[in-house]
Design an enzyme around this catalytic site. Structure first.
Site, PDB file in Angstrom:
ATOM      1  N   TRP A 146      80.534  40.510 -48.596  1.00  0.00           N
ATOM      2  CA  TRP A 146      79.923  39.313 -48.019  1.00  0.00           C
ATOM      3  C   TRP A 146      78.410  39.342 -48.168  1.00  0.00           C
ATOM      4  O   TRP A 146      77.786  38.341 -48.531  1.00  0.00           O
ATOM      5  CB  TRP A 146      80.306  39.178 -46.544  1.00  0.00           C
ATOM      6  CG  TRP A 146      79.670  37.994 -45.882  1.00  0.00           C
ATOM      7  CD1 TRP A 146      80.152  36.712 -45.839  1.00  0.00           C
ATOM      8  CD2 TRP A 146      78.403  37.959 -45.185  1.00  0.00           C
ATOM      9  NE1 TRP A 146      79.263  35.883 -45.156  1.00  0.00           N
ATOM     10  CE2 TRP A 146      78.192  36.628 -44.759  1.00  0.00           C
ATOM     11  CE3 TRP A 146      77.445  38.925 -44.893  1.00  0.00           C
ATOM     12  CZ2 TRP A 146      77.055  36.250 -44.042  1.00  0.00           C
ATOM     13  CZ3 TRP A 146      76.303  38.544 -44.186  1.00  0.00           C
ATOM     14  CH2 TRP A 146      76.129  37.217 -43.770  1.00  0.00           C
ATOM     15  N   ASP A 165      85.252  34.659 -46.924  1.00  0.00           N
ATOM     16  CA  ASP A 165      85.288  35.410 -45.673  1.00  0.00           C
ATOM     17  C   ASP A 165      84.194  34.987 -44.703  1.00  0.00           C
ATOM     18  O   ASP A 165      84.082  35.546 -43.610  1.00  0.00           O
ATOM     19  CB  ASP A 165      85.168  36.917 -45.952  1.00  0.00           C
ATOM     20  CG  ASP A 165      86.361  37.461 -46.723  1.00  0.00           C
ATOM     21  OD1 ASP A 165      87.503  37.082 -46.384  1.00  0.00           O
ATOM     22  OD2 ASP A 165      86.161  38.245 -47.664  1.00  0.00           O
ATOM     23  N   ASP A 166      83.385  34.020 -45.094  1.00  0.00           N
ATOM     24  CA  ASP A 166      82.280  33.583 -44.240  1.00  0.00           C
ATOM     25  C   ASP A 166      82.781  32.654 -43.142  1.00  0.00           C
ATOM     26  O   ASP A 166      83.423  31.637 -43.423  1.00  0.00           O
ATOM     27  CB  ASP A 166      81.222  32.861 -45.086  1.00  0.00           C
ATOM     28  CG  ASP A 166      80.016  32.458 -44.261  1.00  0.00           C
ATOM     29  OD1 ASP A 166      79.142  33.316 -44.061  1.00  0.00           O
ATOM     30  OD2 ASP A 166      79.971  31.302 -43.796  1.00  0.00           O
ATOM     31  N   PHE A 167      82.477  32.988 -41.898  1.00  0.00           N
ATOM     32  CA  PHE A 167      82.985  32.192 -40.783  1.00  0.00           C
ATOM     33  C   PHE A 167      82.445  30.767 -40.813  1.00  0.00           C
ATOM     34  O   PHE A 167      83.174  29.810 -40.525  1.00  0.00           O
ATOM     35  CB  PHE A 167      82.624  32.844 -39.449  1.00  0.00           C
ATOM     36  CG  PHE A 167      83.096  32.050 -38.261  1.00  0.00           C
ATOM     37  CD1 PHE A 167      84.430  32.091 -37.868  1.00  0.00           C
ATOM     38  CD2 PHE A 167      82.222  31.235 -37.545  1.00  0.00           C
ATOM     39  CE1 PHE A 167      84.881  31.340 -36.781  1.00  0.00           C
ATOM     40  CE2 PHE A 167      82.655  30.489 -36.461  1.00  0.00           C
ATOM     41  CZ  PHE A 167      83.991  30.543 -36.076  1.00  0.00           C
ATOM     42  N   TRP A 207      77.648  24.640 -44.857  1.00  0.00           N
ATOM     43  CA  TRP A 207      76.721  25.248 -43.896  1.00  0.00           C
ATOM     44  C   TRP A 207      75.792  24.194 -43.314  1.00  0.00           C
ATOM     45  O   TRP A 207      75.494  24.203 -42.117  1.00  0.00           O
ATOM     46  CB  TRP A 207      75.891  26.336 -44.570  1.00  0.00           C
ATOM     47  CG  TRP A 207      76.603  27.637 -44.769  1.00  0.00           C
ATOM     48  CD1 TRP A 207      77.466  28.248 -43.906  1.00  0.00           C
ATOM     49  CD2 TRP A 207      76.527  28.499 -45.922  1.00  0.00           C
ATOM     50  NE1 TRP A 207      77.915  29.424 -44.440  1.00  0.00           N
ATOM     51  CE2 TRP A 207      77.363  29.613 -45.672  1.00  0.00           C
ATOM     52  CE3 TRP A 207      75.833  28.444 -47.128  1.00  0.00           C
ATOM     53  CZ2 TRP A 207      77.511  30.660 -46.584  1.00  0.00           C
ATOM     54  CZ3 TRP A 207      75.969  29.472 -48.031  1.00  0.00           C
ATOM     55  CH2 TRP A 207      76.807  30.565 -47.755  1.00  0.00           C
TER      56      TRP A 207
END
Length: 213
Positions: A146, A165-167, A207
């Site tokens: 990550w 895998d980034d929240f 984001w």
């Protein structure tokens, strides 16, 4: 008679057009956030140090502590050689005030050693593919996939990185696409296929959605 002003051409214009054509939801995110502002950085070592500092800390706390760390170096710029010297010679109290735990101190020392020895081939990064860069950097203690994906996006501006895998990516994909639950790796990978070869931009716009744009 009024004429419509043409949209400015930016380094990411082609990618923004591609995303806008992919689906109405992503088109809305692109229109809401505006042109992508990602720009390459050359301070590779500093940014990776900052990533290690940020682990398991809030953004605000990490910024303060990393600032204290930078204060220990000329022009507030840690370099591999200076970091090696600092960690060897500084007293425990000085190191402690920078917020470095014993584990993070070991991570920073290993990162500095890898850079100082040339084990991290920064001069070849431009000729290396994403996976090769991932493999070169995860050899450093404290750096996982990550962290390297964030490096590929925010420092090297590689266009097709998809951090499944980034929240933040998962949460904003769930909200933007009305998913019943947080998407897993398999579901998020499938969702990202429509955005190749510009999945970096898709992540960036997701984001930005989370930033309230």
């Amino acid at each position: 008679m009024s004429t419509k002003k043409a949209s400015p051409v930016t380094p990411w214009s082609e990618a923004e057009k591609h995303l806008s054509k992919s689906c109405p939801i992503m088109k809305g995110l692109v229109q809401s956030a505006g042109p992508c502002t990602l720009a390459p950085r050359r301070d590779y070592f500093v940014k990776l140090c900052q990533s290690i500092f940020s682990q398991q800390l809030s953004t605000k706390v990490a910024k303060v502590l990393f600032g204290r760390f930078c204060d220990q170096f000329p022009r507030r710029t840690p370099t591999p050689a200076k970091v090696v010297e600092f960690l060897k010679s500084a007293d425990e109290e000085t190191v402690r005030k920078t917020g470095l735990s014993r584990q993070k101190r070991a991570y920073i020392a290993d990162l500095a050693a890898h850079f100082a020895s040339g084990a991290v081939p920064t001069r070849r990064f431009a000729r290396m593919d994403d996976d090769a860069i991932v493999q070169s950097l995860i050899q450093v203690n404290g750096i996982g996939r990550w962290t390297v994906e964030m490096f590929l996006i925010f420092c090297l501006n590689r266009p097709d990185v998809w951090p499944v895998d980034d929240f933040g990516v998962k949460k904003n994909a769930q909200l933007a696409y009305g998913l019943k639950q947080l998407p897993g790796k398999k579901e998020l990978t499938a969702l990202g296929e429509k955005w190749r070869p510009y999945r970096t931009l898709a992540a960036w716009y997701l984001w930005r959605r989370g930033d309230g744009q």
